[in-house]
Design a protein around this motif. Structure first.
Motif, short mmCIF file in Angstrom:
data_model
loop_
_atom_site.label_atom_id
_atom_site.label_comp_id
_atom_site.label_asym_id
_atom_site.label_seq_id
_atom_site.Cartn_x
_atom_site.Cartn_y
_atom_site.Cartn_z
N VAL A 102 -1.69 4.20 -3.11
CA VAL A 102 -1.02 3.06 -2.48
C VAL A 102 -1.16 3.12 -0.96
O VAL A 102 -1.46 2.11 -0.31
CB VAL A 102 0.47 3.04 -2.89
N ILE A 103 -0.98 4.32 -0.39
CA ILE A 103 -1.12 4.47 1.07
C ILE A 103 -2.54 4.12 1.52
O ILE A 103 -2.75 3.43 2.52
CB ILE A 103 -0.75 5.90 1.49
N ALA A 104 -3.52 4.60 0.75
CA ALA A 104 -4.92 4.32 1.10
C ALA A 104 -5.20 2.82 1.07
O ALA A 104 -5.85 2.27 1.96
CB ALA A 104 -5.85 5.07 0.14
N ILE A 105 -4.70 2.13 0.03
CA ILE A 105 -4.93 0.68 -0.08
C ILE A 105 -4.28 -0.05 1.09
O ILE A 105 -4.89 -0.96 1.67
CB ILE A 105 -4.36 0.17 -1.43
N LEU A 106 -3.06 0.34 1.45
CA LEU A 106 -2.38 -0.33 2.57
C LEU A 106 -3.14 -0.12 3.87
O LEU A 106 -3.25 -1.04 4.70
CB LEU A 106 -0.95 0.21 2.69
N ILE A 107 -3.67 1.11 4.07
CA ILE A 107 -4.43 1.38 5.30
C ILE A 107 -5.72 0.57 5.33
O ILE A 107 -6.06 -0.07 6.34
CB ILE A 107 -4.73 2.89 5.41
N PHE A 108 -6.47 0.58 4.20
CA PHE A 108 -7.74 -0.15 4.17
C PHE A 108 -7.53 -1.66 4.30
O PHE A 108 -8.35 -2.37 4.87
CB PHE A 108 -8.48 0.14 2.86
N LYS A 109 -6.40 -2.14 3.76
CA LYS A 109 -6.17 -3.59 3.72
C LYS A 109 -5.56 -4.10 5.01
O LYS A 109 -5.94 -5.18 5.51
CB LYS A 109 -5.24 -3.91 2.55
N TYR A 110 -4.62 -3.35 5.56
CA TYR A 110 -3.87 -3.87 6.71
C TYR A 110 -3.96 -2.99 7.96
O TYR A 110 -3.53 -3.41 9.04
CB TYR A 110 -2.39 -4.05 6.34
N GLY A 111 -4.49 -1.79 7.86
CA GLY A 111 -4.47 -0.86 8.98
C GLY A 111 -5.75 -0.80 9.77
O GLY A 111 -5.83 -0.06 10.76
N ILE A 112 -6.78 -1.53 9.36
CA ILE A 112 -8.07 -1.50 10.04
C ILE A 112 -8.33 -2.88 10.64
O ILE A 112 -8.27 -3.89 9.94
CB ILE A 112 -9.21 -1.11 9.08
N ILE A 150 2.71 11.32 -9.61
CA ILE A 150 3.39 10.54 -8.56
C ILE A 150 2.67 10.70 -7.23
O ILE A 150 2.47 9.73 -6.48
CB ILE A 150 4.86 10.97 -8.43
N HIS A 151 2.24 11.93 -6.92
CA HIS A 151 1.50 12.17 -5.67
C HIS A 151 0.22 11.33 -5.63
O HIS A 151 -0.14 10.75 -4.60
CB HIS A 151 1.16 13.65 -5.53
N ALA A 152 -0.47 11.29 -6.77
CA ALA A 152 -1.73 10.53 -6.83
C ALA A 152 -1.48 9.04 -6.61
O ALA A 152 -2.21 8.37 -5.88
CB ALA A 152 -2.42 10.77 -8.18
N ILE A 153 -0.42 8.52 -7.25
CA ILE A 153 -0.10 7.10 -7.09
C ILE A 153 0.26 6.79 -5.63
O ILE A 153 -0.20 5.79 -5.06
CB ILE A 153 1.07 6.71 -8.02
N LEU A 154 1.06 7.67 -5.01
CA LEU A 154 1.45 7.44 -3.62
C LEU A 154 0.23 7.47 -2.69
O LEU A 154 0.10 6.63 -1.79
CB LEU A 154 2.46 8.51 -3.18
N LEU A 155 -0.66 8.44 -2.91
CA LEU A 155 -1.87 8.51 -2.08
C LEU A 155 -2.71 7.25 -2.24
O LEU A 155 -3.25 6.72 -1.25
CB LEU A 155 -2.69 9.75 -2.47
#
Length: 247
Positions: A16-26, A9-14
């Motif tokens: 998903v968070i990374a994808i959201l940051i790379f996609k929408y946070g930059i 679960i920790h790996a999946i959450l990390l």
């Protein structure tokens, strides 16, 4: 073990968070190739995290093993084995489906320059013109350094720090920014030609050069003549090409 404490679960959450940051946070958005590179690095880091100890590795594999072999998850297993082929088929369809695109427009890559151009309040004769800063041997490197600073302040967003037309905004432009490392660009041109193109940009090209639809601004509105000549010196010094000489 609580499901929330599972390394899986920790790996999946990390991820998903990374994808959201790379996609929408930059901002501005990064190119797809850079997105994939960051994603691969993130996956490698997550793999190091879950395999850092025997306990976390077992915790990571436990849900996967249970889904594949535990009789209690037979229904979930059947759903996954049905959904995965359908999803793969759909993704392949998206890749190969014909796309509706406007017909290609033929355009002149290197339109013929005029004999003279207006520049601010004066007129510059391009025919036979060389870079006036190239002959200043005593301060040559200073001019190159100045051109480099101007390039990275104004040009690299589109043309890239490698001068290869792969800047941050390149993916959103059509036609794409010029690749100065390509032997078919500045190596084939006189420096006066570059001066004309930089000064006038896409909007002020002659009608016979259309359709251009270039996003290149008219830099004569922002840079002095010496600024532009300095950038041209830097482009040739950085790429190792020599400007074409007048015959």
């Amino acid at each position: 073990m609580s499901i929330l404490k599972s390394s899986f679960i920790h790996a999946i959450l990390l991820l998903v968070i990374a994808i959201l940051i790379f996609k929408y946070g930059i901002h501005p958005p990064i190119p797809q190739s850079l997105f994939l590179l960051y994603l691969v690095i993130t996956l490698f880091g997550i793999f190091l995290f879950v395999s850092s100890s025997e306990e976390t590795w077992k915790s990571f594999l436990s849900p996967i093993h249970a889904t594949l072999y535990d009789p209690r998850f037979r229904g979930i297993r059947a759903i996954i084995f049905i959904i995965l082929p359908i999803l793969a088929t759909y993704l392949v369809y998206l890749r190969v489906q014909p796309k509706i695109e406007p017909p290609a427009e033929l355009r002149t890559i290197h339109p013929a320059p005029p004999d003279t151009i207006s520049f601010r309040n004066g007129t510059i004769k391009l025919q036979g013109l060389g870079n006036p800063l190239r002959g200043d041997k005593e301060h040559f490197q200073e001019h190159v350094n100045r051109g480099k600073a101007i390039y990275f302040k104004n040009c690299f967003y589109c043309h890239g720090d490698g001068l290869n037309g792969e800047g941050h905004f390149a993916e959103g432009l059509n036609p794409k920014p010029a690749n100065f490392t390509d032997v078919g660009t500045i190596a084939q041109l006189q420096e006066s030609y570059l001066f004309w193109r930089i000064a006038k940009g896409g909007p002020n090209l002659p009608t016979e050069a259309t359709p251009w639809n270039s996003a290149m601004p008219a830099w004569e509105n922002y840079l002095t003549a010496d600024d532009i000549w300095s950038v041209i010196l830097y482009l040739y010094e950085a790429t190792g090409y020599q400007p074409r000489k007048w015959e």
